[in-house]
Scaffold this active site. Structure first.
Site, PDB file in Angstrom:
ATOM      1  N   ASP A  22       0.672  -1.164   0.059  1.00 17.31           N
ATOM      2  CA  ASP A  22      -0.111  -0.093   0.023  1.00 17.31           C
ATOM      3  C   ASP A  22       0.876   1.330   0.233  1.00 17.31           C
ATOM      4  OD1 ASP A  22      -1.929  -1.837   0.321  1.00 17.31           O
ATOM      5  OD2 ASP A  22      -2.743  -1.254   2.228  1.00 17.31           O
ATOM      6  N   GLU A  64      -4.944  -4.537  -7.134  1.00 13.89           N
ATOM      7  CA  GLU A  64      -5.926  -5.278  -6.334  1.00 13.89           C
ATOM      8  C   GLU A  64      -7.226  -4.494  -6.488  1.00 13.89           C
ATOM      9  OE1 GLU A  64      -3.580  -4.870  -2.568  1.00 13.89           O
ATOM     10  OE2 GLU A  64      -5.152  -3.842  -1.925  1.00 13.89           O
TER      11      GLU A  64
END
Length: 905
Positions: free
Chosen positions: A497, A567
């Site tokens: 992330d 994702e």
């Protein structure tokens, strides 16, 4: 030689699985069995006593390795059905506060001239450990820590050759700030936090010179694909206090060609160290490949470790003409070669290795929109995959694992993404090598967030201290050196992330420079710009929860079909009723309640609110569990199909999409294409339909019809037929056209005019033919009222809805009974089923579902591999579906075939 004997095929397969795919050095003893575990809380002695034959373990639990403590306790029957209902919550965390001991006894072979040194290897310990052997401390927890570290120790002086030995390992549970395994928000944290020996423990036996880290670098002439250059290297270590001179010999053989045949062994197919007969492709007209051999003299100083390299500039035999390249299964065959290396000194083989590898080249490109994409052997490849999760207790069954990778092939996906260096051993990487599935290998985002890591973080995550950075970098080194020969791995991700702080990224870059410059890397799976390596040029903009089909085509700013979405996905995928009955308590099956939500994901994904709202508004509120199941499967199918379709229609403006997620760590309701029990969801068949090799699809945003070719061969002379029908099967629109489609391309053929349907619900039926053969069929239920997204109400997780399409008329479809002709044929360990399904009525048979049952039990046979499912049959239509399953999954029963569906009874 033209006479091919099945015996040699069997022998080759056995050698391939037992030797070749080990990808390791020779004479290795896998300490897998004969382990026991016990909590230190119940012991009043330490490792000095536990690691001796005089100690008799009483009341210990059986275990194997790899394993976690809790996984072993479940396997030993201490905790039953931990995944049903809320049983996981009933396992006390207090059991795992104190360290646990792993203990085993093993016989050591007798000492010989070329087997006189022993190395003890731990491929994965979670999280810290003290290691004792025969009453001696080998290493302590101040040096053995890190969930993804690999450790090895020279135990030559401590081991007893030709006798029984006792190994005892004390394991400490990971705490806050530990760089450990984790499941982030897609599954609960197991109470033991996966403490244990979660990867193999091995003994490596060598002579005076040991071999380690063999590596093959492949470079391909991507313009012609007619030539490849190989660079071979390995590390040699002189275990003695004297100079040693010897010869390092190597040979390379093509050993795995899917659909190929095995040649009888030749003189150079030696038993023992060398692995397996040569395999040739049936299409190679009987030409035999022979080993590419090479050698060089090596001198090692006392105690010296040296990397020895064979370059194609010096060793011309490493320039390979007409190589059999490694391809993903959608582009070709995942051909594999075998490298055998052997060091000889004074007429003795001191060590050897057998390594599987593929000849292939991965490159990057940047598209016109500035996003990153990938090329395989010079061909642009649209990455279509899903996010991988290991089983919660990190004790994956090999058969189950194989089925999960086979499912990826069945769905025509070509990649999985591992967030975290997953895999309790190398099985998953070997399988992806064999099946032609790419792997994105990277760290877990749980190291980047305070709530998951347990310590403070900043814009670079929570790895802050010199010690933490050292563990992270050494973990990266260990993973690279362990896995780098796998052709399936196409990119390293050392950020998820976020992206690492510059000091840590410099360490990662040093690792890559030293150990692997053959494949690309990413500093982050999200859009970040590194001061060292620049922008990631991939995106992670969501969504993660339900969005309607039109989203993927209409969105041009967030998660839609442009760039590489690392994702994303349309949220929950609820299992079929049979699986719900396994994972939920009987009294919690209906209506939906807290136990359902316990099996959702965590955080903001802890319920089914948006998914159920969409179902209620679009299809009508379910009235029973059976009604909920059919609506859930349609919702998942209809939500998943357009995601993959949209990215394919926009190749290579779109360069990749990873469905979040691919599989399940435990029985759950969110983020999965098939459930924990290997039962495919509606999303599975939606993905399978969208990703078929030659495909026709409908663009929800502009009503265009697109044909997609996902192969490397053009397809000419196709016939496209388009029909629109109202709810009562009255014809509203017809279109037919002859088309050609180039290799690896998408082509917009026509934009449909506005369909003036007298019914709110209408249908679009798409067919693509090659002559009389049906190549692709795709069926859409549409509405005269459209889904409307509130684009201004978009965050990193989802775009809110303003209004929903109305498909409630589907509830009024008349019931139909289909004619079903079936044929089961057993071939070896598989049953092949052919099902001819005929709709004899004047009504639509919507979302018809075929399932193989196990005799009278009514249990579904799983895994199951269908070429299509959840099909819709027009009045009078007949379709033939084919599938297969494994004989052993019948459990001795007789297979039966059932058909059900939305309105099929």
């Amino acid at each position: 030689m033209r006479h091919i004997y099945s015996l040699f095929i069997v022998i080759t397969i056995a050698l391939f699985s037992s030797i070749g795919m080990a990808m390791g050095t020779g004479r290795t003893i896998d300490l897998k069995h004969n382990w026991q575990i016990q909590t230190s809380e119940k012991l009043n002695v330490g490792g000095e006593t536990l690691s001796t034959e005089s100690f008799t373990p009483e009341g210990w639990y059986k275990a194997s390795v790899p394993s976690t403590v809790l996984g072993s306790l479940v396997a030993d029957g201490v905790f039953k059905n931990p995944f049903q209902g809320r049983n996981l919550d009933k396992i006390p965390d207090s059991m795992f506060v104190n360290p646990w001991w792993y203990r085993t006894e093993f016989e050591m072979p007798a000492k010989t001239k070329n087997a006189n040194h022993v190395t003890l290897k731990f491929l994965g310990i979670n999280y810290k450990a003290d290691v004792w052997l025969n009453g001696k401390l080998i290493a302590s927890s101040d040096s053995i820590l890190g969930g993804f570290r690999q450790f090895q120790f020279d135990i030559t002086k401590a081991v007893r050759f030709g006798e029984k030995n006792v190994l005892a390992v004390q394991i400490y549970k990971p705490g806050p700030g530990a760089l450990t395994v984790g499941f982030v928000d897609w599954s609960p944290e197991p109470p033991d936090r996966d403490m244990g020996l979660w990867r193999p423990v091995e003994l490596h036996i060598s002579g005076d010179v040991a071999m380690e880290y063999p590596f093959v670098v492949t470079k391909v002439d991507t313009a012609t694909l007619k030539k490849a250059w190989l660079t071979v290297s390995t590390e040699l270590t002189n275990k003695t206090d004297r100079e040693v001179t010897g010869t390092l010999e190597g040979d390379i053989t093509i050993t795995y060609v899917p659909g190929g045949v095995a040649l009888p062994p030749k003189a150079w197919d030696m038993p023992g160290p060398r692995g397996g007969a040569i395999i040739i492709d049936k299409a190679s007209k009987g030409k035999e490949g022979r080993p590419t051999s090479f050698s060089q003299k090596v001198t090692l100083s006392p105690g010296e470790t040296k990397t020895v390299t064979f370059s194609p500039e010096t060793f011309k035999q490493l320039v390979i003409k007409d190589p059999l390249l490694w391809w993903t299964h959608d582009f070709g065959k995942p051909n594999l070669y075998s490298l055998h290396l052997e060091f000889k000194s004074n007429g003795l083989t001191t060590d050897y290795s057998n390594t599987m590898f593929g000849i292939r080249q991965i490159n990057e490109f940047i598209n016109a929109e500035g996003f990153r994409g990938y090329e395989l052997n010079g061909k642009k490849i649209l990455i279509r995959g899903g996010g991988w999760a290991d089983q919660m207790f990190l004790m994956q069954n090999k058969k189950n694992l194989t089925a999960q990778i086979d499912y990826a092939v069945n769905m025509h996906l070509n990649a999985i993404r591992m967030e975290g260096f997953w895999g309790e051993n190398s099985d998953i990487f070997n399988l992806c090598d064999q099946k032609g599935i790419l792997i994105m290998a990277g760290i877990s985002c749980q190291w980047e967030w305070k709530g998951l890591f347990g310590t403070e973080g900043d814009q670079y995550g929570c790895i802050r201290t010199p010690e933490e950075m050292s563990i992270a970098a050494k973990s990266f080194t260990d993973e690279i050196r362990w896995l780098r020969n796998h052709p399936s791995i196409f990119v390293w991700l050392y950020g998820s992330d976020l992206h690492p702080r510059p000091e840590l990224e410099k360490m990662y870059q040093a690792d890559l420079s030293a150990y692997d410059t053959t494949r690309p890397y990413l500093s982050s799976a999200a859009e970040h710009t590194s001061a060292l390596t620049g922008p990631s040029r991939v995106k992670m903009r969501g969504p993660y929860d339900y969005v309607p089909p039109v989203y993927w085509y209409a969105d041009t700013a967030y998660g839609g079909a442009f760039g590489f979405n690392t994702e994303t996905g349309p949220g929950p995928q609820v299992p079929r009723e049979g699986s719900l009955r396994k994972m939920l308590s009987p009294d919690s099956l209906w209506p939906i309640n807290g136990e359902w939500y316990y099996h959702c994901s965590r955080g903001r994904f802890r319920d089914l609110k948006r998914y159920n709202e969409a179902m209620d508004n679009r299809l009508g509120t379910p009235t029973s569990l059976a009604d909920y199941e059919r609506k859930a499967q349609f919702t998942s199918y209809e939500a998943m199909r357009p995601m993959y379709e949209a990215f394919a229609a926009n190749k290579f403006k779109s360069t990749g999409v990873i469905q979040w997620m691919y599989n399940s760590a435990w029985p759950k309701l969110w983020w999965q294409l098939f459930d924990y029990y290997l039962n495919p969801t509606g999303a599975f068949y939606g993905a399978e339909k969208a990703c078929e090799p030659i495909h026709v699809e409908y663009d929800y945003a502009d009503s265009s019809i697109v044909v997609v070719n996902s192969t490397l061969e053009s397809s000419d002379g196709l016939t496209l037929k388009v029909r629109a029908l109202d709810f009562n099967m009255k014809n509203l629109y017809n279109y037919e056209k002859q088309i050609d489609i180039a290799a690896n391309a998408a082509k917009q053929v026509i934009t449909l005019p506005e369909i003036n349907s007298p019914t709110t619900t209408y249908f679009v039926d798409l067919r693509l033919y090659k002559g009389k053969k049906l190549v692709s069929v795709n069926f859409y239920a549409l509405s005269t009222t459209h889904d409307q997204l509130a684009w201004k109400k978009t965050n990193g997780f989802v775009t809110e809805m303003e209004s929903y399409a109305d498909l409630k008329e589907l509830n009024n479809l008349p019931e139909v009974k289909l004619d079903l002709n079936k044929d089961f044929v057993r071939k070896g360990d598989k049953y092949f089923v052919t099902a001819e399904v005929h709709n004899p009525t004047d009504h639509l048979a919507f979302m018809a579902y075929l399932s193989v049952k196990r005799g009278k039990s009514g249990e579904s046979v799983l895994p199951i591999f269908w070429d299509d499912n959840y099909i819709s049959l027009l009045p009078g239509e007949t379709r033939t579906l084919k599938g297969h399953f494994y004989v052993e999954d019948l459990h001795g029963g007789t297979p039966t075939l059932e058909v059900s569906g939305w309105n099929v009874h």
